[in-house]
Design a protein around this motif. Sequence first.
Motif, PDB file in Angstrom:
ATOM      1  N   PRO A 151       0.809  -1.220   0.000  1.00 50.80           N
ATOM      2  CA  PRO A 151       0.000   0.000   0.000  1.00 50.80           C
ATOM      3  C   PRO A 151       0.840   1.265   0.000  1.00 50.80           C
ATOM      4  O   PRO A 151       0.369   2.342  -0.385  1.00 50.80           O
ATOM      5  CB  PRO A 151      -0.823  -0.128   1.287  1.00 50.80           C
ATOM      6  N   ASP A 152       2.100   1.161   0.398  1.00 48.31           N
ATOM      7  CA  ASP A 152       2.964   2.340   0.437  1.00 48.31           C
ATOM      8  C   ASP A 152       3.196   2.949  -0.948  1.00 48.31           C
ATOM      9  O   ASP A 152       3.451   4.158  -1.065  1.00 48.31           O
ATOM     10  CB  ASP A 152       4.317   1.979   1.053  1.00 48.31           C
ATOM     11  N   LEU A 153       3.074   2.107  -1.995  1.00 49.83           N
ATOM     12  CA  LEU A 153       3.301   2.633  -3.344  1.00 49.83           C
ATOM     13  C   LEU A 153       2.228   3.645  -3.752  1.00 49.83           C
ATOM     14  O   LEU A 153       2.461   4.460  -4.641  1.00 49.83           O
ATOM     15  CB  LEU A 153       3.338   1.483  -4.358  1.00 49.83           C
ATOM     16  N   ALA A 154       1.065   3.588  -3.102  1.00 45.63           N
ATOM     17  CA  ALA A 154       0.002   4.539  -3.435  1.00 45.63           C
ATOM     18  C   ALA A 154       0.428   5.963  -3.123  1.00 45.63           C
ATOM     19  O   ALA A 154      -0.010   6.919  -3.790  1.00 45.63           O
ATOM     20  CB  ALA A 154      -1.276   4.192  -2.675  1.00 45.63           C
ATOM     21  N   GLY A 155       1.288   6.130  -2.124  1.00 45.89           N
ATOM     22  CA  GLY A 155       1.738   7.467  -1.750  1.00 45.89           C
ATOM     23  C   GLY A 155       3.007   7.901  -2.438  1.00 45.89           C
ATOM     24  O   GLY A 155       3.467   9.040  -2.236  1.00 45.89           O
ATOM     25  N   ALA A 188       1.469   8.054  -8.025  1.00 44.35           N
ATOM     26  CA  ALA A 188       0.244   8.476  -7.344  1.00 44.35           C
ATOM     27  C   ALA A 188      -0.938   8.624  -8.295  1.00 44.35           C
ATOM     28  O   ALA A 188      -2.092   8.457  -7.884  1.00 44.35           O
ATOM     29  CB  ALA A 188       0.491   9.791  -6.603  1.00 44.35           C
ATOM     30  N   THR A 189      -0.700   8.956  -9.559  1.00 43.72           N
ATOM     31  CA  THR A 189      -1.775   9.103 -10.545  1.00 43.72           C
ATOM     32  C   THR A 189      -1.455   8.256 -11.772  1.00 43.72           C
ATOM     33  O   THR A 189      -0.308   7.848 -11.986  1.00 43.72           O
ATOM     34  CB  THR A 189      -1.936  10.566 -10.982  1.00 43.72           C
ATOM     35  N   ARG A 190      -2.483   8.033 -12.590  1.00 42.65           N
ATOM     36  CA  ARG A 190      -2.237   7.277 -13.813  1.00 42.65           C
ATOM     37  C   ARG A 190      -1.231   7.994 -14.704  1.00 42.65           C
ATOM     38  O   ARG A 190      -0.352   7.357 -15.300  1.00 42.65           O
ATOM     39  CB  ARG A 190      -3.548   7.055 -14.568  1.00 42.65           C
ATOM     40  N   GLU A 191      -1.347   9.308 -14.809  1.00 39.55           N
ATOM     41  CA  GLU A 191      -0.423  10.069 -15.635  1.00 39.55           C
ATOM     42  C   GLU A 191       1.017   9.916 -15.131  1.00 39.55           C
ATOM     43  O   GLU A 191       1.957   9.801 -15.923  1.00 39.55           O
ATOM     44  CB  GLU A 191      -0.818  11.545 -15.639  1.00 39.55           C
TER      45      GLU A 191
END
Length: 425
Positions: A281-285, A290-293
């Motif tokens: 889950p750390d990769l989300a931050g 953080a975004t698709r772009e």
Amino acid sequence: MNADKGMNDPARGADPARAAGPLAGIRVIELGQYISGPYAAKLLADLGADVVKVESPDGDPMRRWEGHGAMSPQFAAYNRGKRAVVLDLKSDEGLAALRDLAAEADVLIENFRPGVADRLGFGPDALHELNPRLVTCSITGFGPSGPYAARPAYDTVISAVGAMYSQVVPADTLRPLGPAFSDLLSGLSASQAILAALHARGERPAGEGEHVEVSMVGSLIDFLTEAAATYLETGQVAGPDSRPRRAQAYACVGSDGKAFVIHMSVPEKFWTGLLDVLERPDLAGDPRFATREARVRNYDELDAELKAITERMPRQHWLDRLVAHDIPHGPLNTVADLFDDPQVASMGLVEEIEGPDGATLCVPAPSTVFHASGRPALRAAPRLGEGNADVLARDAASVSAPPDDGADRDGAAAASVTAPEGTRA
């Protein structure tokens, strides 16, 4: 498709073994060699058309491809379901026999270089005068005109000129790459064009046929619609990793060395679900992802992260978790893996047919391309000239007989037409 009057008339000589399928009663004359023309005709045979393959006395060069004896697997793959006759198109008698076949046919396919068929007297104008209902199809490398039109055109040449290799091979390791992209795509395009022309013929009051032109390079450009359109609109040049970046598609390898792919596309739920699968889950931050772009921009970095994680556990561990989290994914199969894949095995995509020597052959079924009601039973590719007596309603002296011992022979089939011009793959 609208049925033409008389299309199913048994007097037209359609093989009763093919009396089923959407194209039952349609007679196709194939003057094809190697792949593009034969593949187009094979697709029509799979739909029930009665396909008569016309070969020189030496046969299609693919018959003994790579030193095979009676029949190469490549020839068998592209020519199943057909009947084969031998005609010497350098002789007046052979050309007369071809005109007799064309006079009673619905479709004629050829993949000679531009001008060869016209010079020998069976170009589209001559054939339509003989049989106004005939649909003729020419498959060329570069089209009928232009600076490259007269050049010999094989798949490697067209895949290079048509930019296919630039889309699948990294620039630092450029080399020809299989499969035969332009051969197969032009054959597929030709079969579609022929079906459209047959439909149009059924709509015309007099049932007139027409001539359709398909080029190998044009078929490739149509296939590369996304890359071509992007360049024409924005000037951006696509490469091998352009679409994987936009599609957020990744290839990973488990600890057992087995590979699989993940395709996240646009929905954010697939990214967040993948983080649950990976227990990261750390990769989300991470601002890089953080975004698709951001993930598109930093594709290589995310690819490295995913590979580092997935190499810690065997592939099946990851496949099970990806299924549980509904993430688009799949094993990266080799051809050897393909038919053992449980999904492929469940779809009935392999059928058994009797080979020319009586042995049982396993072949990809037509349902790998389409499903059609009333599809006829499959038949193996024919031996050289085995259909002469059945198909040709002419004196035996007017055609070149097949070898007395029934064995296939091979050679430069283009020489039976015109050695300087040849044909393409």
